[in-house]
Write a protein that holds these residues in place. Structure first.
Motif, PDB file in Angstrom:
ATOM      1  N   SER A   1      -3.651  20.947  19.878  1.00 57.52           N
ATOM      2  CA  SER A   1      -2.202  21.368  19.982  1.00 57.52           C
ATOM      3  C   SER A   1      -1.251  21.082  18.838  1.00 57.52           C
ATOM      4  CB  SER A   1      -1.854  20.629  21.193  1.00 57.52           C
ATOM      5  OG  SER A   1      -1.390  19.134  20.844  1.00 57.52           O
ATOM      6  N   GLU A   2      -0.148  21.894  19.114  1.00 58.61           N
ATOM      7  CA  GLU A   2       0.827  21.816  17.755  1.00 58.61           C
ATOM      8  C   GLU A   2       1.410  20.570  17.271  1.00 58.61           C
ATOM      9  OE1 GLU A   2       5.514  23.922  16.908  1.00 58.61           O
ATOM     10  OE2 GLU A   2       4.325  24.178  18.737  1.00 58.61           O
ATOM     11  N   ARG A   3       1.469  19.583  18.047  1.00 63.13           N
ATOM     12  CA  ARG A   3       2.006  18.286  17.803  1.00 63.13           C
ATOM     13  C   ARG A   3       0.864  17.278  17.559  1.00 63.13           C
ATOM     14  NH1 ARG A   3       7.570  17.081  18.215  1.00 63.13           N
ATOM     15  NH2 ARG A   3       6.913  14.900  18.429  1.00 63.13           N
ATOM     16  N   GLU A   4      -0.276  17.680  17.741  1.00 63.04           N
ATOM     17  CA  GLU A   4      -1.413  16.658  17.341  1.00 63.04           C
ATOM     18  C   GLU A   4      -1.746  16.969  15.871  1.00 63.04           C
ATOM     19  OE1 GLU A   4      -4.049  16.510  21.178  1.00 63.04           O
ATOM     20  OE2 GLU A   4      -4.373  18.429  20.145  1.00 63.04           O
ATOM     21  N   ARG A   5      -0.681  16.207  14.833  1.00 66.08           N
ATOM     22  CA  ARG A   5      -0.890  16.235  13.736  1.00 66.08           C
ATOM     23  C   ARG A   5      -0.327  14.739  13.283  1.00 66.08           C
ATOM     24  NH1 ARG A   5      -2.713  20.218  14.851  1.00 66.08           N
ATOM     25  NH2 ARG A   5      -2.392  22.469  13.932  1.00 66.08           N
ATOM     26  N   LEU A   6      -0.680  14.536  12.259  1.00 63.01           N
ATOM     27  CA  LEU A   6      -0.759  13.076  11.441  1.00 63.01           C
ATOM     28  C   LEU A   6      -0.556  13.081  10.099  1.00 63.01           C
ATOM     29  CD1 LEU A   6      -3.189  11.655  10.158  1.00 63.01           C
ATOM     30  CD2 LEU A   6      -3.786  11.417  12.488  1.00 63.01           C
TER      31      LEU A   6
ATOM     32  N   GLY B   1       5.770  -1.065   3.700  1.00 61.11           N
ATOM     33  CA  GLY B   1       5.414  -2.292   3.613  1.00 61.11           C
ATOM     34  C   GLY B   1       3.940  -2.758   3.737  1.00 61.11           C
ATOM     35  N   ALA B   2       3.368  -1.871   4.694  1.00 60.54           N
ATOM     36  CA  ALA B   2       1.728  -1.890   4.817  1.00 60.54           C
ATOM     37  C   ALA B   2       0.864  -1.372   3.614  1.00 60.54           C
ATOM     38  CB  ALA B   2       1.333  -1.447   6.227  1.00 60.54           C
ATOM     39  N   VAL B   3       1.399   0.026   3.257  1.00 63.66           N
ATOM     40  CA  VAL B   3       0.636   0.516   2.189  1.00 63.66           C
ATOM     41  C   VAL B   3       0.763  -0.383   1.013  1.00 63.66           C
ATOM     42  CG1 VAL B   3       0.675   2.103   0.586  1.00 63.66           C
ATOM     43  CG2 VAL B   3       1.077   2.966   2.722  1.00 63.66           C
ATOM     44  N   ASP B   4       1.817  -1.189   0.670  1.00 57.88           N
ATOM     45  CA  ASP B   4       1.834  -1.890  -0.441  1.00 57.88           C
ATOM     46  C   ASP B   4       1.194  -3.250  -0.304  1.00 57.88           C
ATOM     47  OD1 ASP B   4       4.130  -0.193  -1.591  1.00 57.88           O
ATOM     48  OD2 ASP B   4       5.620  -1.512  -1.146  1.00 57.88           O
ATOM     49  N   ASN B   5       0.735  -3.540   0.764  1.00 63.02           N
ATOM     50  CA  ASN B   5      -0.135  -4.645   0.966  1.00 63.02           C
ATOM     51  C   ASN B   5      -1.441  -4.149   1.044  1.00 63.02           C
ATOM     52  OD1 ASN B   5       1.730  -6.787   1.093  1.00 63.02           O
ATOM     53  ND2 ASN B   5       2.105  -6.766   3.440  1.00 63.02           N
ATOM     54  N   GLY B   6      -1.867  -2.849   0.762  1.00 66.22           N
ATOM     55  CA  GLY B   6      -3.197  -2.445   0.669  1.00 66.22           C
ATOM     56  C   GLY B   6      -3.700  -1.706   1.839  1.00 66.22           C
ATOM     57  N   TRP B   7      -3.002  -1.460   2.913  1.00 64.22           N
ATOM     58  CA  TRP B   7      -3.464  -0.804   3.882  1.00 64.22           C
ATOM     59  C   TRP B   7      -3.101   0.652   3.921  1.00 64.22           C
ATOM     60  CZ3 TRP B   7      -5.932  -3.177   8.100  1.00 64.22           C
ATOM     61  CH2 TRP B   7      -5.748  -4.737   8.451  1.00 64.22           C
ATOM     62  N   ALA B   8      -4.265   1.478   4.328  1.00 61.98           N
ATOM     63  CA  ALA B   8      -4.048   2.981   4.676  1.00 61.98           C
ATOM     64  C   ALA B   8      -3.206   3.027   5.968  1.00 61.98           C
ATOM     65  CB  ALA B   8      -5.268   3.724   4.796  1.00 61.98           C
ATOM     66  N   VAL B   9      -2.014   3.760   6.014  1.00 64.26           N
ATOM     67  CA  VAL B   9      -1.276   3.732   7.227  1.00 64.26           C
ATOM     68  C   VAL B   9      -1.255   5.302   7.779  1.00 64.26           C
ATOM     69  CG1 VAL B   9       1.189   3.620   7.965  1.00 64.26           C
ATOM     70  CG2 VAL B   9       0.232   2.017   6.354  1.00 64.26           C
ATOM     71  N   ALA B  10      -1.605   5.425   9.096  1.00 63.60           N
ATOM     72  CA  ALA B  10      -1.312   6.839   9.830  1.00 63.60           C
ATOM     73  C   ALA B  10      -0.104   6.834  10.777  1.00 63.60           C
ATOM     74  CB  ALA B  10      -2.659   7.054  10.714  1.00 63.60           C
ATOM     75  N   MET B  11       0.512   7.883  10.707  1.00 58.86           N
ATOM     76  CA  MET B  11       1.775   8.023  11.366  1.00 58.86           C
ATOM     77  C   MET B  11       1.444   9.430  12.376  1.00 58.86           C
ATOM     78  SD  MET B  11       5.124   6.613   9.658  1.00 58.86           S
ATOM     79  CE  MET B  11       5.175   4.781   9.326  1.00 58.86           C
ATOM     80  N   PRO B  12       1.044   9.243  13.401  1.00 60.82           N
ATOM     81  CA  PRO B  12       0.774  10.617  14.274  1.00 60.82           C
ATOM     82  C   PRO B  12       2.171  11.075  15.288  1.00 60.82           C
ATOM     83  CG  PRO B  12       0.064   8.543  15.659  1.00 60.82           C
ATOM     84  CD  PRO B  12       0.707   8.001  14.118  1.00 60.82           C
ATOM     85  N   SER B  13       2.022  12.333  15.169  1.00 62.22           N
ATOM     86  CA  SER B  13       3.094  13.065  16.254  1.00 62.22           C
ATOM     87  C   SER B  13       2.081  13.041  17.500  1.00 62.22           C
ATOM     88  CB  SER B  13       3.504  14.466  15.888  1.00 62.22           C
ATOM     89  OG  SER B  13       4.615  14.114  14.727  1.00 62.22           O
ATOM     90  N   TYR B  14       3.044  13.144  18.603  1.00 60.67           N
ATOM     91  CA  TYR B  14       2.202  13.443  19.905  1.00 60.67           C
ATOM     92  C   TYR B  14       3.178  14.441  20.917  1.00 60.67           C
ATOM     93  CZ  TYR B  14       5.169   9.473  20.765  1.00 60.67           C
ATOM     94  OH  TYR B  14       6.371   8.579  21.053  1.00 60.67           O
TER      95      TYR B  14
END
Length: 275
Positions: free
Chosen positions: A55-60, A95-108
């Protein structure tokens, strides 16, 4: 101590009406988010508009640290399930990226096009998609409606695959909504179309949690009383199931600025989420 009876549920969930300069926050967020996306894209640390569904908003968007990630951190935005998308919040990955994490931000998909059950399913698909790309432990956080969507993932009855769910170390629900039944009494339910069955099924506070994921419920000390109540509610109920739970009220923060500290790797909020 007597608990005040709420007669106006629309007022109970009205955040902007009690925040000075509320209208200034969304454009400020959007500008900060765009700047961060540009910076991360220029350095090759951003993968934008990845499709996790049809679907259109299933993007991250996926933001990456400079070295191999410690694990996967996922932030799910709020907006009462009716507003915003991933593009407004990119800067909160910092903040999380600077601490070494991969960060995902999804739409829905938002209401009224989708019901909350479908949104919960979509967030599960987004987490599973990223879990295939990023190894290691998983940490989840969400704000307001997003707090509902992430806590719903660590219930025994969850849309997440068990193999992925077992990788979740911790969930930080920020100003989350965990008992959805009162929302049926609000005008916003004309779009949400929550009925009793879905409200019961989608309320994390009315579900059994899994025992391998810790929970932090975080809220601004100056938020509406209903958000303070909902914040404490889930931590107290789930502690009875043997889950390590905590709840915290951040002094002087309201519903719109309580998330600001996600951009600071040294903040107490980021230390809870993705240290």
């Amino acid at each position: 101590m007597k608990q005040p009876v709420i007669s106006d549920w629309d007022d109970a969930y009205s955040n902007g009406a009690y925040i000075e300069g509320a209208d200034e926050f969304p454009p400020r967020w959007a500008a900060l988010a765009a700047q961060y996306r540009d910076e991360m894209s220029a350095s090759g640390q951003a993968e934008i508009d990845l499709a996790y569904g049809k679907s259109e908003r299933e993007r991250l968007d996926l933001f990456l640290p400079t070295s191999a990630p410690k694990g996967l951190a996922v932030f799910v935005h709020g907006g009462y399930w009716m507003a915003f998308d991933k593009s407004t919040w990119s800067h909160l990955a910092k903040g999380a990226v600077d601490n070494g994490w991969a960060v995902a931000m999804p739409s829905y998909t938002l209401a009224p096009e989708a019901h909350l059950t479908r949104m919960s399913d979509q967030i599960a698909h987004a987490i599973e998609f990223c879990a295939q790309r990023v190894a290691g432990p998983i940490r989840l956080s969400g704000h307001s409606a997003g707090g509902h969507l992430v806590t719903r993932q660590i219930c025994e009855k969850s849309p997440l695959k068990t193999s992925v769910q077992k990788r979740i170390e911790k969930v930080v629900s920020i100003s989350g909504l965990h008992d959805l039944r009162p929302l049926m009494k609000t005008k916003m339910n004309e779009k949400l179309v929550l009925d009793e069955d879905e409200a019961l099924d989608q309320s994390a506070a009315l579900q059994r949690p899994v025992k391998y994921a810790d929970l932090m419920c975080w809220v601004g000390g100056n938020e509406r009383p209903e958000f303070l109540r909902q914040n404490k509610l889930l931590a107290q109920i789930w502690s009875g199931f043997g889950v390590l739970t905590e709840w915290h009220e951040e002094p002087s923060k309201h519903h719109f600025n309580v998330i600001d500290d996600l951009a600071d790797k040294n903040s107490e909020l980021v230390q809870q989420f993705a240290p």
